[in-house]
Design a protein around this motif. Structure first.
Motif, short mmCIF file in Angstrom:
data_model
loop_
_atom_site.label_atom_id
_atom_site.label_comp_id
_atom_site.label_asym_id
_atom_site.label_seq_id
_atom_site.Cartn_x
_atom_site.Cartn_y
_atom_site.Cartn_z
N ASP A 120 0.84 -1.21 0.00
CA ASP A 120 0.00 0.00 0.00
C ASP A 120 0.88 1.26 0.00
OD1 ASP A 120 -2.78 1.23 0.48
OD2 ASP A 120 -1.52 2.15 2.03
N VAL A 121 0.45 2.25 -0.76
CA VAL A 121 1.26 3.46 -0.92
C VAL A 121 1.47 4.20 0.40
CG1 VAL A 121 -0.71 4.86 -1.67
CG2 VAL A 121 1.61 5.54 -2.30
N ARG A 122 0.45 4.20 1.27
CA ARG A 122 0.61 4.90 2.56
C ARG A 122 1.67 4.22 3.41
NH1 ARG A 122 -5.72 4.46 3.15
NH2 ARG A 122 -5.09 2.66 1.94
N ALA A 123 1.63 2.87 3.42
CA ALA A 123 2.63 2.12 4.18
C ALA A 123 4.02 2.39 3.61
CB ALA A 123 2.30 0.63 4.10
N LYS A 124 4.07 2.47 2.27
CA LYS A 124 5.37 2.67 1.62
C LYS A 124 5.95 4.06 1.91
CE LYS A 124 5.22 0.64 -2.45
NZ LYS A 124 5.07 0.51 -3.89
N VAL A 125 5.08 5.07 1.86
CA VAL A 125 5.54 6.44 2.14
C VAL A 125 6.03 6.52 3.59
CG1 VAL A 125 4.73 8.82 2.47
CG2 VAL A 125 4.14 7.59 0.39
N LEU A 126 5.24 5.95 4.49
CA LEU A 126 5.59 5.96 5.92
C LEU A 126 6.90 5.21 6.15
CD1 LEU A 126 4.00 7.23 8.18
CD2 LEU A 126 3.00 5.01 8.72
N PHE A 127 7.01 4.04 5.50
CA PHE A 127 8.21 3.22 5.65
C PHE A 127 9.44 3.99 5.15
CE2 PHE A 127 11.20 0.03 3.87
CZ PHE A 127 11.51 -0.62 5.05
N SER A 128 9.31 4.64 4.00
CA SER A 128 10.45 5.38 3.42
C SER A 128 10.89 6.50 4.37
CB SER A 128 10.08 5.99 2.07
OG SER A 128 9.63 4.99 1.21
N LEU A 129 9.92 7.23 4.90
CA LEU A 129 10.25 8.35 5.80
C LEU A 129 10.90 7.84 7.08
CD1 LEU A 129 7.11 10.66 5.48
CD2 LEU A 129 9.46 11.24 4.86
N LEU A 130 10.26 6.85 7.73
CA LEU A 130 10.78 6.36 9.01
C LEU A 130 12.11 5.63 8.84
CD1 LEU A 130 7.46 5.12 10.69
CD2 LEU A 130 8.75 7.21 11.15
N PHE A 131 12.22 4.91 7.72
CA PHE A 131 13.46 4.19 7.44
C PHE A 131 14.62 5.19 7.27
CE2 PHE A 131 16.35 1.46 4.98
CZ PHE A 131 16.25 0.27 5.68
N SER A 132 14.33 6.31 6.61
CA SER A 132 15.36 7.34 6.43
C SER A 132 15.72 7.95 7.77
CB SER A 132 14.85 8.45 5.51
OG SER A 132 14.50 7.90 4.30
N ILE A 133 14.70 8.19 8.60
CA ILE A 133 14.99 8.75 9.94
C ILE A 133 15.86 7.76 10.72
CG2 ILE A 133 13.92 9.38 12.16
CD1 ILE A 133 11.54 10.49 10.43
N ALA A 134 15.52 6.46 10.62
CA ALA A 134 16.30 5.43 11.32
C ALA A 134 17.76 5.45 10.83
CB ALA A 134 15.68 4.06 11.08
N LEU A 135 17.93 5.63 9.52
CA LEU A 135 19.30 5.69 8.97
C LEU A 135 20.04 6.93 9.49
CD1 LEU A 135 18.80 4.48 5.31
CD2 LEU A 135 20.69 3.78 6.75
N ILE A 136 19.34 8.05 9.51
CA ILE A 136 19.98 9.29 9.97
C ILE A 136 20.41 9.15 11.44
CG2 ILE A 136 19.55 11.75 10.51
CD1 ILE A 136 17.68 11.71 7.96
N LEU A 137 19.53 8.56 12.25
CA LEU A 137 19.80 8.46 13.68
C LEU A 137 20.81 7.35 14.02
CD1 LEU A 137 16.20 8.87 15.17
CD2 LEU A 137 18.00 10.59 15.01
N SER A 138 21.00 6.43 13.09
CA SER A 138 21.82 5.26 13.39
C SER A 138 23.28 5.64 13.71
CB SER A 138 21.81 4.31 12.19
OG SER A 138 22.64 3.23 12.46
N SER A 139 23.78 5.09 14.82
CA SER A 139 25.19 5.32 15.15
C SER A 139 25.97 4.01 15.06
CB SER A 139 25.32 5.91 16.57
OG SER A 139 24.66 5.06 17.48
N SER A 140 25.26 2.92 14.77
CA SER A 140 25.91 1.61 14.64
C SER A 140 26.26 1.33 13.18
CB SER A 140 24.97 0.52 15.17
OG SER A 140 25.35 -0.73 14.66
N LEU A 141 27.52 1.01 12.98
CA LEU A 141 27.97 0.70 11.62
C LEU A 141 27.24 -0.52 11.07
CD1 LEU A 141 30.12 1.71 9.57
CD2 LEU A 141 31.62 -0.05 10.45
N TYR A 142 27.05 -1.51 11.95
CA TYR A 142 26.40 -2.76 11.51
C TYR A 142 24.93 -2.51 11.16
CZ TYR A 142 30.60 -4.88 13.36
OH TYR A 142 31.91 -5.19 13.59
N ALA A 143 24.26 -1.69 11.99
CA ALA A 143 22.84 -1.39 11.72
C ALA A 143 22.71 -0.64 10.39
CB ALA A 143 22.27 -0.57 12.86
N ALA A 144 23.56 0.36 10.18
CA ALA A 144 23.50 1.15 8.94
C ALA A 144 23.81 0.27 7.74
CB ALA A 144 24.48 2.31 9.02
#
Lengths: 245, 441
Positions: free
Chosen positions: A17-41
């Protein structure tokens, strides 16, 4: 002229679903920005690459890499030089060129950059712009903002397309002596063309009745249990990465 | 009744374009205005819709009434219920990446409700035979298909007064006839054009031309299609295409998105004239791009004077005048454009006069038709052995089209002309090619 990046497909990500995808893209990007773990990134980057590979294929995924290639190269070349304290990784005589910390920090930046670029490229390649706008409007983003986002999203690929079109056209009228000016001529023509689009687009929008007021779209997004589950997963997965430290 | 009275207009700091122009249009009596490029036809359309003053720094006086409603007193979005125009440049008029969104936008602005919008969308796609492209990206359409999309969008606005700015250009003959029958159904219609098309016969009660800022009755003149007598070139060349095939998939479409073109045999010989015809989207521009070297075919050979020629080298041998001339123009003035291909000032002055161009004009301010003439002048100076005119006859007069042809042919160039114009097609003297069902014959 505007254009989209959508590629027809039947992958799982296409069907999401497009709403899930938009939400996932935004939150996933936030998760990447906040990530301090090399393995997680790294895991998140590999996840987006795998998702891209299975959704739009290897050729398109490589195409997305090519588009960010110059920036990736800059990050690899210059980012390690920014942090030169700690244990040395590369030394020239007594001069420490790259430290272990610098290399780790650069790798983290690189993984984040590739991950964010790919997840948004994938969103635009698996969803039509009008569907993304519907999702934004579903999340109560004002109509005029949604329309601006829509026109901007389609303006960028249109400019890239126009660049190649103008380059081809100019190449055709170049004589041998003029060859060296080709790139400059293309860029000038592209800028002129982009600037010309401003009054043209604004006047055509008004001529077609645009006033900025919200209007009912001809498309509608429904809701059911399956979509709810998708939205839930789109929130849980990025949060899990945010918590991975 | 539409009444335009004492309309005067000038762009800020420039000479007056219209002075005391007046025009009456009665319901179901379409009016045609024919004038050469640069005479102000597009500006007139923009004045009436209201954008010439707001977005193009124009100054206007006069009145514009529809059944006594003063349209100059209304703002642009309000005015669209009464008057709307189709743009001469199809590319500039497309705002959204898909056909459905493009046509749906004005329908949404009319607040028709979802169900009614969907019904109207379906009807408009059908009317302009665009159903199979409904999910397609607008950038993947051919010139004629883009024109049909513009017309569908204009119908979606559903004004009382329709202004068609060179709307017949780029349409195939069958679509020109269809547009004429659609025009007959509209309440008020003004058609703006550069030359009198054969299809116009019996449609218009009043035909005008713009002369010195006024409208004057159009004086019919016989067009003499003097296709030049061909002579043997001093340094003859022969370009051949052998068993060429090309295919391309529409990225955003599920099925039916595969475009294919097959060229069993094609040739161009110095100082010869060729005509290429075919329906909109048949692949005429694609063939031109293959010949020119912009597109590489999947299979087949392209041979110049007996030797295979690479795409890179074809670009230096073939002049290709794009449908949209502005894609080939990028320097500030006409003089700069011509100087970019030759440093010989005497030559560029001579060529400018041959193509009715003023050297000091700003390129981006040229009308669409004048831009086409400049495009023609640039490639004329380059003097290549082969040239492709992609619908060069649109937006310029027949006289200018014939002049361009004559100049190119007299210099020994082989010219392939792509056209939909019935008068040109019927009078044409030379070898003909036609694309049908993806095959060149």
């Amino acid at each position: 002229m505007r254009m989209g990046s959508f590629i027809y497909g039947k992958s799982l990500y296409h069907r999401m679903d497009v709403r899930a995808k938009v939400l996932f893209s935004l939150l996933f990007s936030i998760a990447l920005i906040l990530s301090s773990s090399l393995y997680a990134a790294f895991t998140m980057m590999v996840l987006t690459m795998t998702l891209s590979f299975y959704s739009v294929g290897g050729k398109e995924t490589m195409g997305n890499f090519k588009r960010i290639g110059v920036l990736v190269l800059f990050i690899i070349l210059f980012s390690p030089l920014q942090k030169r304290e700690g244990q040395a990784l590369i030394e020239i005589g007594t001069f420490m060129l790259v430290s272990v910390e610098g290399a780790i920090s650069s790798a983290l930046i690189l993984f984040k950059f590739i991950g964010i670029s790919l997840i948004f490229s994938l969103l635009l390649e698996t969803e039509r712009i009008e569907s993304i706008i519907m999702a934004l409007r579903y999340f109560k983003i004002p109509y005029s903002v949604s329309l601006t986002v829509s026109m901007t999203l389609s303006f960028i690929p249109a400019l890239i397309y126009r660049y190649s079109e103008i380059r081809e056209a100019i190449e055709l009228r170049m004589n041998d002596e003029g060859k060296k000016d080709g790139l400059m001529a293309t860029l000038v023509s592209l800028i002129v063309s982009a600037v010309k689009m401003i009054p043209e687009s604004a006047s055509i929008l008004e001529e077609r009745g645009f006033t900025g007021k919200s209007v009912e779209s001809y498309r509608a997004l429904g809701m059911n249990a399956c979509i709810f589950t998708q939205i839930l997963l789109s929130v849980i997965i990025p949060i899990a990465f945010i918590l991975w430290r | 009744m539409i009444e335009i009275k004492d309309l005067s207009f000038n762009y800020k700091g420039e000479e007056r374009l219209f002075s005391s122009l007046s025009l009456n249009i009665e319901a179901h009596h379409p009016v045609l205005i024919l004038s050469p490029p640069g005479s102000g036809k597009t500006t007139l359309a923009r004045i009436l819709t209201g954008t010439a003053e707001k977005y193009y720094w124009g100054e206007r006086s006069g009145t514009f009434l529809i059944d006594d409603v003063d349209l100059f007193a209304l703002d642009i979005p309000e005015r669209k219920n009464y008057v709307a125009r189709s743009s001469q440049n199809s590319d500039e008029a497309i705002l959204f990446p898909t056909l459905l969104d493009e046509i749906a936008f004005p329908l949404e602005q009319r607040n028709l409700g979802r169900k009614r919008i969907r019904e109207e969308l379906e009807g408009l796609l059908k009317r302009y035979d665009l159903e199979k492209y409904s999910d397609s990206d607008t950038s993947e359409l051919s010139g004629g298909e883009k024109r049909r999309l513009n017309l569908a969008t204009l119908d979606a606005i559903a004004p009382r007064f329709y202004i068609y700015d060179e709307a017949f250009d780029e349409l195939s003959s069958s679509w020109r006839s269809k547009l004429l029958s659609l025009i007959k159904e509209k309440e008020y219609v003004l058609v703006l054009g550069s030359h009198y098309l054969g299809e116009y016969d019996d449609l218009f009660d009043s035909v005008y031309e713009i002369r010195d800022g006024h409208l004057v009755p159009y004086e019919p003149r016989d067009v003499f299609f003097s296709f030049p007598c061909l002579k043997d070139a001093e340094d003859p060349h022969l370009l051949r295409l052998e068993d060429i095939s090309f295919s391309q998939r529409h990225r955003a479409m599920e099925e039916g998105g595969l475009f294919s073109l097959s060229v069993p045999s094609f040739e161009m010989k110095s100082s010869s004239l060729y005509l290429l015809t075919g329906e909109n989207g048949a692949g005429k521009s694609t063939l031109a791009r293959i010949i020119t070297g912009i597109r590489e075919p999947d299979n087949g050979r392209i041979v110049l004077d007996g030797k295979e020629i690479r795409a890179k080298d074809r670009k230096k041998k073939v002049s290709y005048l794009f449908q949209n001339p502005f894609n080939q123009l990028y320097l500030p003035t006409v003089k700069d454009e011509l100087l970019s291909v030759s440093r010989n000032e005497e030559l560029i002055s001579h060529v400018a006069s041959l193509f009715s161009l003023s050297l000091d004009d700003y390129t981006q301010e040229l009308s669409y038709g004048k831009a086409k003439l400049l495009q023609g002048a640039i490639f004329y100076i380059l003097n290549r052995p082969f040239a492709i005119f992609d619908e060069v006859d649109s937006a310029i007069s027949y006289e200018d089209t014939m002049t361009m042809l004559r100049l190119y042919l007299e210099s020994g160039t082989a010219v392939l002309m792509i056209s939909h114009d019935e008068r040109i097609i019927s009078a044409f003297k030379g070898e003909r090619y036609h694309i049908e069902k993806g095959v060149l014959r």
